[in-house]
Design an enzyme around this catalytic site. Structure first.
Site, PDB file in Angstrom:
ATOM      1  N   GLU A 233       0.990   3.917  -2.835  1.00  0.00           N
ATOM      2  CA  GLU A 233       0.929   5.287  -2.322  1.00  0.00           C
ATOM      3  C   GLU A 233       2.174   5.677  -1.530  1.00  0.00           C
ATOM      4  O   GLU A 233       2.128   6.599  -0.722  1.00  0.00           O
ATOM      5  CB  GLU A 233      -0.326   5.446  -1.441  1.00  0.00           C
ATOM      6  CG  GLU A 233      -1.624   5.218  -2.196  1.00  0.00           C
ATOM      7  CD  GLU A 233      -2.857   5.400  -1.327  1.00  0.00           C
ATOM      8  OE1 GLU A 233      -2.703   5.878  -0.192  1.00  0.00           O
ATOM      9  OE2 GLU A 233      -3.955   5.069  -1.791  1.00  0.00           O
TER      10      GLU A 233
ATOM     11  N   HIS B  42      -7.275  -2.570  -4.047  1.00  0.00           N
ATOM     12  CA  HIS B  42      -5.973  -2.213  -4.624  1.00  0.00           C
ATOM     13  C   HIS B  42      -5.429  -3.345  -5.500  1.00  0.00           C
ATOM     14  O   HIS B  42      -4.868  -3.097  -6.571  1.00  0.00           O
ATOM     15  CB  HIS B  42      -4.967  -1.881  -3.518  1.00  0.00           C
ATOM     16  CG  HIS B  42      -5.122  -0.506  -2.960  1.00  0.00           C
ATOM     17  ND1 HIS B  42      -5.039   0.633  -3.728  1.00  0.00           N
ATOM     18  CD2 HIS B  42      -5.359  -0.076  -1.694  1.00  0.00           C
ATOM     19  CE1 HIS B  42      -5.212   1.698  -2.969  1.00  0.00           C
ATOM     20  NE2 HIS B  42      -5.412   1.302  -1.729  1.00  0.00           N
TER      21      HIS B  42
ATOM     22  N   HIS C 208       0.834  -1.212   0.000  1.00  0.00           N
ATOM     23  CA  HIS C 208       0.000   0.000   0.000  1.00  0.00           C
ATOM     24  C   HIS C 208       0.858   1.246   0.000  1.00  0.00           C
ATOM     25  O   HIS C 208       0.690   2.132  -0.843  1.00  0.00           O
ATOM     26  CB  HIS C 208      -0.936   0.003   1.207  1.00  0.00           C
ATOM     27  CG  HIS C 208      -1.952   1.099   1.159  1.00  0.00           C
ATOM     28  ND1 HIS C 208      -1.665   2.391   1.555  1.00  0.00           N
ATOM     29  CD2 HIS C 208      -3.242   1.107   0.749  1.00  0.00           C
ATOM     30  CE1 HIS C 208      -2.741   3.145   1.387  1.00  0.00           C
ATOM     31  NE2 HIS C 208      -3.710   2.391   0.908  1.00  0.00           N
TER      32      HIS C 208
END
Length: 249
Positions: A173, A203, A142
């Site tokens: 991110e 995701h 992530h």
């Protein structure tokens, strides 16, 4: 009820991905037989989506308030978070704000809490993904603006020290990102894309199997995707069990 456990996850709205959370919850519950436990999700968006489907999952404050009303005096909150970060910080602050209602309220550590965890994690990933001639393995995490994002490049370094020049760690991110992965891969290869997340949720299905897969294929790579979340792996479940037993002690 004197003792209780709250297993706290970010949550997922993807039904197929829920297996990663459920597997860790079952492993944690088995680690403390006889101790009542409840589920909490920290994402308001996820809770709202699930509520619209008829499933009510409490937030951590709601779960703690309910346990207090039922007479719980000693409570452990065990997160299923991968690392220290913004979400973990909010979770811990929320728990501490309500700690006055209990004799004890303790919060467990995330999965990758120190360098020993990162090295162990790298060894297990390496074992699960044997090297193949002309192939590469790319894990998508992530990522976060929090300094805890350093766990991702640290994991990459640990894999290199394991002799795995073919395994790459990227984030959606955080850093390293997709551009960093593309630059490192170089000439076209057979690439396996896997989620470095507790669940293979939005995701994994939209970024990993969408944007990332497309970019890799446009660069000439042959790409396959896996939708197995980390929570479904027995050795990951064991690491979470150890986290819980540490804080219970």
């Amino acid at each position: 009820m004197k003792k209780a456990l709250v297993i706290t996850s970010f949550g997922t709205s993807v039904p197929e991905a829920r297996a990663g959370i459920t597997a860790v919850e079952e492993a944690l519950a088995d680690a403390v037989p006889g101790c009542p436990w409840v589920r909490a999700f920290t994402s308001p968006t996820i809770r709202r989506i699930l509520a619209g489907r008829g499933e009510a999952v409490p937030s951590l404050p709601e779960a703690l308030a309910d346990l207090r009303n039922k007479g719980a005096r000693r409570v452990v909150v065990q997160p299923t978070h991968l690392l220290y970060g913004l979400e973990y910080d909010k979770l811990k602050a929320g728990a501490e704000a309500l700690s006055g209602g209990f004799e004890t309220l303790a919060v467990g550590r995330p999965l990758l809490a120190d360098t020993g965890d990162i090295r162990r994690f790298a060894r297990c990933l390496s074992r699960d993904c044997p090297a193949e001639a002309g192939g590469a393995v790319v894990f998508m995490g992530h990522g976060t603006e929090h300094f805890a994002n350093a766990a991702y490049p640290a994991l990459q370094t640990a894999l290199r020290l394991e002799g795995r020049e073919d395994v790459y760690i990227g984030t959606v991110e955080g850093w390293p990102g997709l551009a960093d992965i593309l630059r490192q891969l170089g000439a076209p290869r057979r690439v396996k894309l896997l989620p470095l997340m507790l669940v293979a949720g939005d995701h994994a299905r939209n970024d990993m199997a969408g944007t990332w897969k497309q970019a890799l294929e446009e660069a000439g790579h042959t790409v396959s995707c896996s939708f197995t979340g980390l929570g479904e792996l027995p050795w990951v479940q064991e690491m979470y069990r150890e986290r819980l037993l540490d804080v219970m002690d």
